[in-house]
Write an enzyme that holds these catalytic residues in place. Sequence first.
Site, short mmCIF file in Angstrom:
data_model
loop_
_atom_site.label_atom_id
_atom_site.label_comp_id
_atom_site.label_asym_id
_atom_site.label_seq_id
_atom_site.Cartn_x
_atom_site.Cartn_y
_atom_site.Cartn_z
N CYS A 1 42.81 40.53 38.66
CA CYS A 1 43.15 38.90 39.87
C CYS A 1 44.20 38.41 40.13
CB CYS A 1 41.63 38.11 40.21
SG CYS A 1 39.78 38.66 40.65
N THR A 2 44.37 37.82 38.63
CA THR A 2 46.07 37.01 38.58
C THR A 2 46.88 37.78 37.57
OG1 THR A 2 44.89 36.04 36.68
CG2 THR A 2 44.89 34.57 38.75
#
Length: 683
Positions: free
Chosen positions: A651-652
Amino acid sequence: ATSSGAYEKMLAELERQRTADRAATTTAADATSSGAGAGAAAGVTSMAVVEDEVPSMKEDGATESEQEEAPRPADLEELGHSTDPLAGVFLAGPDKTQEEPRAATALRLLILLHKRYSRPYNSVALTDPAVWINRRLTQKLEDQLRDPLAVVSRSLPVWCDVLLQQAHFLFPSWLRLRFVRLTGFGVSRAAHLLQSEYEHFPSRSTELARMLALLQRVRLRLPGSLAERVAPLLEDDSWTTSGGRSMPSIRIGALKHERCKVDRGRLLEEARRLFALHAARREVLEVSFQDEAGVGVGVTKEFYAEVAAALTRVDENQQCPIWMAPLDTSDGAEFIRPTEAHLGLFPVPLDPTKVPPALRNARAQRFRLLGRVLAKGFQDGHLVPLPLSLPFLSLAIFERPLELGDVELIHGSSLDLLRNIYRIHMHYLPLSTSRVDKEDSSPPTSPILEPLLPQDMDASTYLSYVDGDVDPVTNLAIEVPGGDQGLDLGRTGPFLAAVLRRWEACLEEPLECFRSGVADVLGSSWQRCLAALPVDELRRHMCGDTKDACAVDWSPDEVRRVVVPGFEYTAKSQQYMWLVEVLSGAPESPPAEAAVRSRLSAEERSQFLQFVTGCPVLPPGGLSHLSPKITVDRASRNSVGQLLLPTARTCTSCLRLPPYDSKSELLQKLLLAVENNSTFQLS
């Protein structure tokens, strides 16, 4: 053309058209009460002439077609049915003669020159895309796209559509992509993109203020619940403070997100059902996997990558043939992968009269799923890493007929024979008695290579063994003059053309299903929108950069700009510097043992990208355009003090790297993690 002032003449014609359009619109506005309707039909973007028109915003109860399919300007509709789209772009000269304006003639010349000298693999020097870009037209189009009301109400001038369709090379790639995203993905996404730009560029807030002022004047005439929805924004005076205009605290039309779960074990069937339900919706799609912990953007990227991999599985292609594939499967390959960088996947042509109904229906569903996946990924900004061939996208999306040189760009069975015939045709072209397209003087779409003939065999003898009236791929009869007598040097061109026309006839139904899948997501005007992008550029935006981007030399400085230290790591940390050394440089061959290797191979780099970002390919532009950047955090030891394997948060784009004691240990553990982590269970 530039030295003779053709560009300046073209711009002068465009300015004259704009002045005439404004004068005509002002006259129409005085005669009728629907000034904005006339302004949109004339292609004018001025705020003053559309104050009496409600912007193109729909209430919640409207259907999808009502929400996103705004009417096209009347003159653009006429141009769409004209045999010459450039005919109505330029006005006649001051003398009102019927002679074509010189700017239009210059533009036609530029289009022909671009077609002649910008083909892939062309050896002519005029291949740099920057050579063709016109600075003043670029600035003019950029100014048009900065007008929020013109974009949201679909009132851009006609020349924007026509020039981007007919002469897209006059504009840089980033501006073409911005035009597509502002005009092809619906009103709500255009408004969201514009407001996001205003947040990053406060100087544009005055343009938004103008739009809000117009909404204030027409708020009582807004349909349905739209008046209530915009009331909080119009009553908010935080953007009219005495200290100057600032950004409003409320956004119009925030994009909604739709989340769903799929079963990884039944991925293609789950994907088919998911896109059948979601394709016509305008929400951003977020996907996660059942019984797995991962959620967010990275997992959605993983979903598209897994669907792309499932579509190229050998066993799936044997059950439902959609791709040309080598007949020899003795190597045990799990996926269909082109053997060379310039090759790509192309649909296998099957005779529709001989395909069983069940298989015919399965192929139709598979191609429609393919169209929906590519379109939805492009719309939401996700890459679908499929190694598609340029001839397939050109035929499927732009409906351009296949060319003889396309056989050099397609991966599949029986293509070696066709490639040899094409190379013989190009080498002995002066001896050919006929050419397929005598009026087409464009260069070949691929490099002319030497034919691979058996030893001590000339071209004529080689061609004599070829059945001249049978397509070697589909084994269907084709009509070639003199084909029953075998091939000779004079009939290679007609033979190849007949084979390609046979393919197009066999693929007519599957490609129509593919186009229907794209239309399900992007709407009925999707072809007009995507025409602004060249086919190779569209492939990069849909499928990402080819995996060859992982096979080039990554400089240490480039890696440091993309892979940055995070929690408890600095640029001087030994483990971070080892990781940079492992990723940078030229990739090594995979057979070497990890204990004696110092860098990743090209395939391992792709697996590393999949592990950290969720997508195995790089975005258009390569490593330097990877976003967000990869952050390297320090991972702690477990309860007994042992160093664990590296983990990642897609996600990051975060890599949790334990503090290993040596570079070889780091490389060994990193390879173990990226090669065996196929789910989000251990993330």
